[in-house]
Design an enzyme around this catalytic site. Structure first.
Site, PDB file in Angstrom:
ATOM      1  N   HIS A  58     -28.919  38.251   2.326  1.00 35.91           N
ATOM      2  CA  HIS A  58     -29.058  38.067   0.871  1.00 35.91           C
ATOM      3  C   HIS A  58     -30.253  37.174   0.584  1.00 35.91           C
ATOM      4  O   HIS A  58     -30.494  36.192   1.290  1.00 35.91           O
ATOM      5  CB  HIS A  58     -27.767  37.570   0.238  1.00 35.91           C
ATOM      6  CG  HIS A  58     -27.291  36.214   0.656  1.00 35.91           C
ATOM      7  ND1 HIS A  58     -27.770  35.055   0.082  1.00 35.91           N
ATOM      8  CD2 HIS A  58     -26.378  35.826   1.566  1.00 35.91           C
ATOM      9  CE1 HIS A  58     -27.158  34.020   0.625  1.00 35.91           C
ATOM     10  NE2 HIS A  58     -26.310  34.451   1.541  1.00 35.91           N
ATOM     11  N   ASP A  94     -28.806  29.397   4.877  1.00 32.45           N
ATOM     12  CA  ASP A  94     -28.037  30.387   4.104  1.00 32.45           C
ATOM     13  C   ASP A  94     -28.947  31.063   3.083  1.00 32.45           C
ATOM     14  O   ASP A  94     -29.085  30.563   1.978  1.00 32.45           O
ATOM     15  CB  ASP A  94     -26.865  29.679   3.423  1.00 32.45           C
ATOM     16  CG  ASP A  94     -25.898  30.617   2.731  1.00 32.45           C
ATOM     17  OD1 ASP A  94     -26.025  31.836   2.902  1.00 32.45           O
ATOM     18  OD2 ASP A  94     -25.028  30.126   1.996  1.00 32.45           O
ATOM     19  N   GLU A 131     -25.779  37.330  -4.032  1.00 35.57           N
ATOM     20  CA  GLU A 131     -24.627  37.142  -3.141  1.00 35.57           C
ATOM     21  C   GLU A 131     -23.859  35.889  -3.520  1.00 35.57           C
ATOM     22  O   GLU A 131     -22.633  35.871  -3.523  1.00 35.57           O
ATOM     23  CB  GLU A 131     -25.095  37.047  -1.673  1.00 35.57           C
ATOM     24  CG  GLU A 131     -23.964  37.093  -0.659  1.00 35.57           C
ATOM     25  CD  GLU A 131     -23.356  35.744  -0.300  1.00 35.57           C
ATOM     26  OE1 GLU A 131     -22.293  35.726   0.347  1.00 35.57           O
ATOM     27  OE2 GLU A 131     -23.921  34.701  -0.685  1.00 35.57           O
ATOM     28  N   GLU A 132     -24.615  34.828  -3.833  1.00 39.15           N
ATOM     29  CA  GLU A 132     -23.984  33.517  -4.059  1.00 39.15           C
ATOM     30  C   GLU A 132     -23.175  33.470  -5.360  1.00 39.15           C
ATOM     31  O   GLU A 132     -22.471  32.503  -5.605  1.00 39.15           O
ATOM     32  CB  GLU A 132     -25.053  32.411  -4.072  1.00 39.15           C
ATOM     33  CG  GLU A 132     -25.807  32.251  -2.750  1.00 39.15           C
ATOM     34  CD  GLU A 132     -24.950  31.662  -1.635  1.00 39.15           C
ATOM     35  OE1 GLU A 132     -23.765  31.379  -1.866  1.00 39.15           O
ATOM     36  OE2 GLU A 132     -25.490  31.491  -0.522  1.00 39.15           O
ATOM     37  N   HIS A 179     -25.326  25.079   1.352  1.00 45.29           N
ATOM     38  CA  HIS A 179     -24.933  24.677  -0.015  1.00 45.29           C
ATOM     39  C   HIS A 179     -25.012  23.177  -0.234  1.00 45.29           C
ATOM     40  O   HIS A 179     -24.321  22.642  -1.093  1.00 45.29           O
ATOM     41  CB  HIS A 179     -23.506  25.155  -0.362  1.00 45.29           C
ATOM     42  CG  HIS A 179     -23.366  26.641  -0.400  1.00 45.29           C
ATOM     43  ND1 HIS A 179     -22.413  27.279  -1.142  1.00 45.29           N
ATOM     44  CD2 HIS A 179     -24.072  27.627   0.209  1.00 45.29           C
ATOM     45  CE1 HIS A 179     -22.527  28.588  -0.979  1.00 45.29           C
ATOM     46  NE2 HIS A 179     -23.528  28.817  -0.149  1.00 45.29           N
ATOM     47  N   ASP A 218     -30.907  35.587  -2.346  1.00 47.62           N
ATOM     48  CA  ASP A 218     -30.697  34.478  -3.285  1.00 47.62           C
ATOM     49  C   ASP A 218     -30.134  33.255  -2.564  1.00 47.62           C
ATOM     50  O   ASP A 218     -29.572  33.362  -1.469  1.00 47.62           O
ATOM     51  CB  ASP A 218     -29.754  34.899  -4.425  1.00 47.62           C
ATOM     52  CG  ASP A 218     -28.360  35.274  -3.942  1.00 47.62           C
ATOM     53  OD1 ASP A 218     -28.254  35.964  -2.900  1.00 47.62           O
ATOM     54  OD2 ASP A 218     -27.377  34.866  -4.576  1.00 47.62           O
ATOM     55  N   GLU A 225     -25.117  35.552   7.947  1.00 47.85           N
ATOM     56  CA  GLU A 225     -24.564  34.338   7.334  1.00 47.85           C
ATOM     57  C   GLU A 225     -24.537  33.309   8.448  1.00 47.85           C
ATOM     58  O   GLU A 225     -24.445  33.667   9.628  1.00 47.85           O
ATOM     59  CB  GLU A 225     -23.128  34.564   6.830  1.00 47.85           C
ATOM     60  CG  GLU A 225     -22.999  35.289   5.515  1.00 47.85           C
ATOM     61  CD  GLU A 225     -23.551  34.539   4.314  1.00 47.85           C
ATOM     62  OE1 GLU A 225     -23.624  33.287   4.350  1.00 47.85           O
ATOM     63  OE2 GLU A 225     -23.934  35.202   3.348  1.00 47.85           O
TER      64      GLU A 225
HETATM   65 ZN    ZN Z   1     -24.883  33.133   2.298  1.00 48.71          ZN
END
Ligand code: ZN
Length: 382
Positions: free
Chosen positions: A75, A105, A137-138, A348, A77, A162
């Site tokens: 992903h 990530d 995705e997030e 994150h 984003d 991931e």
């Molecule tokens: Zn991710």
């Protein structure tokens, strides 16, 4: 191009989910075209009318149906970052770690996938290979869900990037969310018979939901921790004042179903509980609104992809409790495994990083997967 340099270029492009990902897709499309891959873009507008793009690059002709043996999925984003984090968009190396938003990530995986495909002899591929880059995705795997619905591609095997610290993850719990609203009748609290408390009704239903959660523990999957579907009432709000019978009460119900149990199973159980309450209390006014219903996923332990990644990394396949795009790849026909460099526990957050060694190792593992699944001219039976 060295994998670290690709990662630095990817990190320098701000692709926080609420922005358009057009710039990072433009970069990836140029890289894939330079390798001789066919590139197809699948643009859409998100709820805020921002342009988002899913992209598929593959080793086939433009006119071909995209039906590949192996798809590597990342992903584009990222989650937002603190404005005070100076390295967020400038990849910085310290003590073998590369810091930056998305480094772990999931731009690290994307960089490794590009390096692996660049290193492969694409003319020698007997079976087609694809790179799939998604948006949003997030914020709920929205890009991947669009692909799964429109079905512009199918894949037999898929590695979904991931951060798993390079451990292959072959199964994951689903993710579901609903809001439940109870209505009563307001009145002076000194005269309960004049009204009906929405909070008392909600409390009865929440107690039943707690019991449903306990009963679901019997449907156990020992591979998971905890080994059953979990339920949570995370928010509950109702009433207007201490001396008013509450007219409304609403709460959220979240659940994470184990593989083999349909995501809608909990909805059925809760609806049955509501109907039962209504049979006792004809006034029991309750609505249940399902907001998200993402299925669990599981690829058999004997899958060739699981076996290959286990052999190549030397670690046995595990399971994950966080949501990924693997269920959508399963919908597109693939046996999917979640795999990538970096640790989900540092994703994150400010100071997200990927260990350089894992990044390079990921590129080697993906090269091996490309060789294994795409190089031989003949399909071998699984
Ligand atoms: Zn991710």
């Amino acid at each position: 191009m060295p994998v670290e340099q690709t990662l630095a270029e990817l990190v320098s492009i701000n692709s926080v989910s609420n922005n358009s990902n057009a710039e990072v897709i433009k970069y990836l499309a140029a890289r894939c075209e330079a390798m001789g891959l066919s590139v197809k873009l699948f643009p859409y507008e998100d709820e805020q009318s921002v342009e988002k793009i899913n992209m598929v690059a593959w080793t086939g002709n433009d006119s071909d149906k995209i039906d590949v043996e192996l798809a590597l999925v990342g992903h584009t984003d990222t989650v937002p970052f603190d404005a005070a984090w100076a390295e967020a968009l400038r990849l910085t190396e310290r003590e073998g770690r590369l810091y930056g938003r998305g480094a772990c990530d999931t731009k690290g995986f994307i960089a490794a996938a590009l390096a692996a495909v660049e290193g492969a002899d694409l003319r020698g591929l007997g079976r087609p290979l694809a790179l799939v880059f998604t948006a949003d995705e997030e914020v709920g795997c929205l890009g991947a869900k669009r692909l799964a619905q429109a079905r512009p591609l199918s894949a037999r095997y898929s590695v979904v990037g991931e951060p798993t610290s390079l451990r292959p993850m072959r199964a994951g719990k689903g993710y579901c969310l609903a809001e439940i609203v109870l209505r009563g009748r307001e009145g002076h609290s000194a005269y309960p018979a004049l009204g009906a408390s929405a909070i008392f009704r909600a409390a009865r239903l929440v107690t039943r939901i707690e019991r449903i959660g306990e009963e679901l523990q019997a449907d156990a999957r020992p591979d998971f921790e905890p080994p059953y579907t979990t339920l949570n009432v995370g928010l509950l709000r109702g009433g207007t004042a201490k001396n008013i019978i509450a007219g409304e009460c609403r709460f959220t119900l979240e659940w994470r179903p184990v593989p083999g149990q349909e995501a809608s199973h909990v909805v059925e159980l809760v609806r049955a509980a509501i109907e039962d309450e209504q049979a006792r209390d004809r006034d029991f006014d309750c609505s249940l609104n399902v907001i998200r219903l993402d299925e669990a996923m599981e690829t058999p332990a004997e899958s060739r992809l699981v076996r290959l990644l286990e052999e190549t990394t030397g670690s046995t396949a595990g399971t994950i409790a966080f949501g990924t795009e693997a269920p959508q790849m399963t919908e597109l026909g693939a046996e999917a495994v979640v795999f990538g460099p970096g640790d989900i526990r540092v994703a994150h957050r400010t100071g997200e990083f990927v260990p350089v060694e894992e990044l390079r190792e990921c590129a080697r593992v993906l090269s091996r997967a490309i060789e294994h699944f795409c190089l031989q001219a003949e399909r071998t039976t699984p």
